[in-house]
Design an enzyme around this catalytic site. Structure first.
Site, PDB file in Angstrom:
ATOM      1  N   LYS A 120       2.357   7.004   4.231  1.00 18.29           N
ATOM      2  CA  LYS A 120       1.699   5.699   4.297  1.00 18.29           C
ATOM      3  C   LYS A 120       1.244   5.359   5.717  1.00 18.29           C
ATOM      4  O   LYS A 120       0.755   4.255   5.951  1.00 18.29           O
ATOM      5  CB  LYS A 120       2.663   4.612   3.813  1.00 18.29           C
ATOM      6  CG  LYS A 120       3.268   4.891   2.432  1.00 18.29           C
ATOM      7  CD  LYS A 120       4.351   3.866   2.124  1.00 18.29           C
ATOM      8  CE  LYS A 120       5.219   4.324   0.967  1.00 18.29           C
ATOM      9  NZ  LYS A 120       6.354   3.408   0.736  1.00 18.29           N
ATOM     10  N   PRO A 161       0.837  -1.215   0.000  1.00 13.72           N
ATOM     11  CA  PRO A 161       0.000   0.000   0.000  1.00 13.72           C
ATOM     12  C   PRO A 161       0.864   1.255   0.000  1.00 13.72           C
ATOM     13  O   PRO A 161       1.778   1.392   0.805  1.00 13.72           O
ATOM     14  CB  PRO A 161      -0.776  -0.112   1.313  1.00 13.72           C
ATOM     15  CG  PRO A 161      -0.660  -1.526   1.754  1.00 13.72           C
ATOM     16  CD  PRO A 161       0.634  -2.037   1.194  1.00 13.72           C
ATOM     17  N   GLU A 162       0.602   2.161  -0.950  1.00 12.42           N
ATOM     18  CA  GLU A 162       1.265   3.459  -0.970  1.00 12.42           C
ATOM     19  C   GLU A 162       0.236   4.511  -0.575  1.00 12.42           C
ATOM     20  O   GLU A 162      -0.852   4.181  -0.122  1.00 12.42           O
ATOM     21  CB  GLU A 162       1.886   3.708  -2.354  1.00 12.42           C
ATOM     22  CG  GLU A 162       2.963   2.651  -2.689  1.00 12.42           C
ATOM     23  CD  GLU A 162       3.668   2.897  -4.021  1.00 12.42           C
ATOM     24  OE1 GLU A 162       3.846   4.058  -4.396  1.00 12.42           O
ATOM     25  OE2 GLU A 162       4.047   1.908  -4.675  1.00 12.42           O
ATOM     26  N   ARG A 164      15.010  -1.384  -6.130  1.00  9.48           N
ATOM     27  CA  ARG A 164      13.659  -1.836  -6.460  1.00  9.48           C
ATOM     28  C   ARG A 164      13.510  -2.023  -7.966  1.00  9.48           C
ATOM     29  O   ARG A 164      14.143  -1.327  -8.767  1.00  9.48           O
ATOM     30  CB  ARG A 164      12.622  -0.804  -5.986  1.00  9.48           C
ATOM     31  CG  ARG A 164      12.676  -0.490  -4.508  1.00  9.48           C
ATOM     32  CD  ARG A 164      12.278  -1.660  -3.652  1.00  9.48           C
ATOM     33  NE  ARG A 164      10.923  -2.102  -3.925  1.00  9.48           N
ATOM     34  CZ  ARG A 164       9.825  -1.579  -3.357  1.00  9.48           C
ATOM     35  NH1 ARG A 164       9.943  -0.601  -2.489  1.00  9.48           N
ATOM     36  NH2 ARG A 164       8.639  -2.040  -3.662  1.00  9.48           N
TER      37      ARG A 164
END
Ligand SMILES: [Zn+2]
Length: 255
Positions: free
Chosen positions: A58, A2-3, A245
């Site tokens: 977040k 979740p961002e 990433r």
């Protein structure tokens, strides 16, 4: 993971689902407490009401009628669910109200929880940057400096809070900047485009209810997959590791 748009959507569903209801009981199991927590979830008094929320990046803070705040971090796989009946699988945090309950499901148990006197008790020691949805242009651009890769900078929560891997890729695609570009190599127009697209990309996802397939045409996150192609020039996405990433970008459109 979740961002910012996902956490904002979670917050709205919690506020809409159980906001204003009187708490009957609460339990947590398997979630790590932040060290600033002043008590356990089980200690929240019956009758307490969730009066609202504050989200920073977040991190979500539910405002309790006691004056304290229930902090929830959704980790890699967490999500809230308002339910009535059997407890959903992977429930790590459960708040029961009259007639319905709130579960935070977290299969991988990488989220966090805490009961705080103030959101600042959590945010200040971690040096979180301004929230990505409301950061002003001058504030962002004054913080965006140095020689590291621009994608790594965007994901640094001490620079701005709320942008993760996916939205960083979208912002840089729209700003036509390669993720591996050094921050100090960006031109003024590129820096301005990065700021503009942080807000636009996050708001577009919120408007789509974070269903990425419902994003407007031309956005990367609609089609960000191994067999996807750039919506502008139609060549396949390039995939590489930047800032640790997996990153998607278009060698044709981004410089
Ligand atoms: Zn392209």
């Amino acid at each position: 993971m979740p961002e910012l748009p996902e956490v904002e959507t979670f917050a709205r569903s919690i506020a809409g689902g159980v906001g204003g209801e009187a708490l009957v009981s609460s339990t947590s199991s398997g979630l790590r407490y932040v060290k600033e927590s002043v008590c356990e979830v089980e200690d929240i008094a019956p009758g307490t009401v969730i009066e609202g929320y504050r989200r920073h990046g977040k991190a979500l803070f539910l405002k309790l009628s006691s004056g304290r705040w229930l902090y929830i971090h959704f980790g890699m796989s967490g999500r809230p669910l308002v339910f009535d009946g059997d407890e959903p699988p992977y429930t790590r945090l459960r708040l029961d109200f009259e007639g319905r309950s709130l579960s935070v499901q977290d299969p991988r148990r990488l989220g966090g929880v805490g009961v705080l006197d103030s959101p600042e008790d959590y945010l200040l020691p971690r040096r979180r940057g301004p929230d990505a949805l409301s950061v002003g242009r001058e504030e962002l651009l004054s913080r965006l400096k140095g020689g590291r890769a621009v994608k790594a900078a965007l994901m640094d929560q001490s620079l701005i809070a709320g942008v993760g891997n996916l939205y960083a890729d979208e912002v840089l695609f729209q700003a036509a900047v390669l993720p591996r570009r050094r921050v100090d190599s960006l031109h003024e127009e590129e820096r301005a485009a990065v700021h503009e697209w942080i807000g636009r990309a996050l708001r577009a996802s919120l408007d789509a209810g974070t269903d990425l397939s419902r994003l407007p045409e031309g956005m990367m996150l609609r089609v960000r997959s191994k067999d996807g192609t750039c919506p502008r020039c139609l060549i396949p996405w390039s995939v590489g590791t930047v800032g640790g990433r997996t990153s998607y970008f278009c060698e044709g459109c981004q410089r």
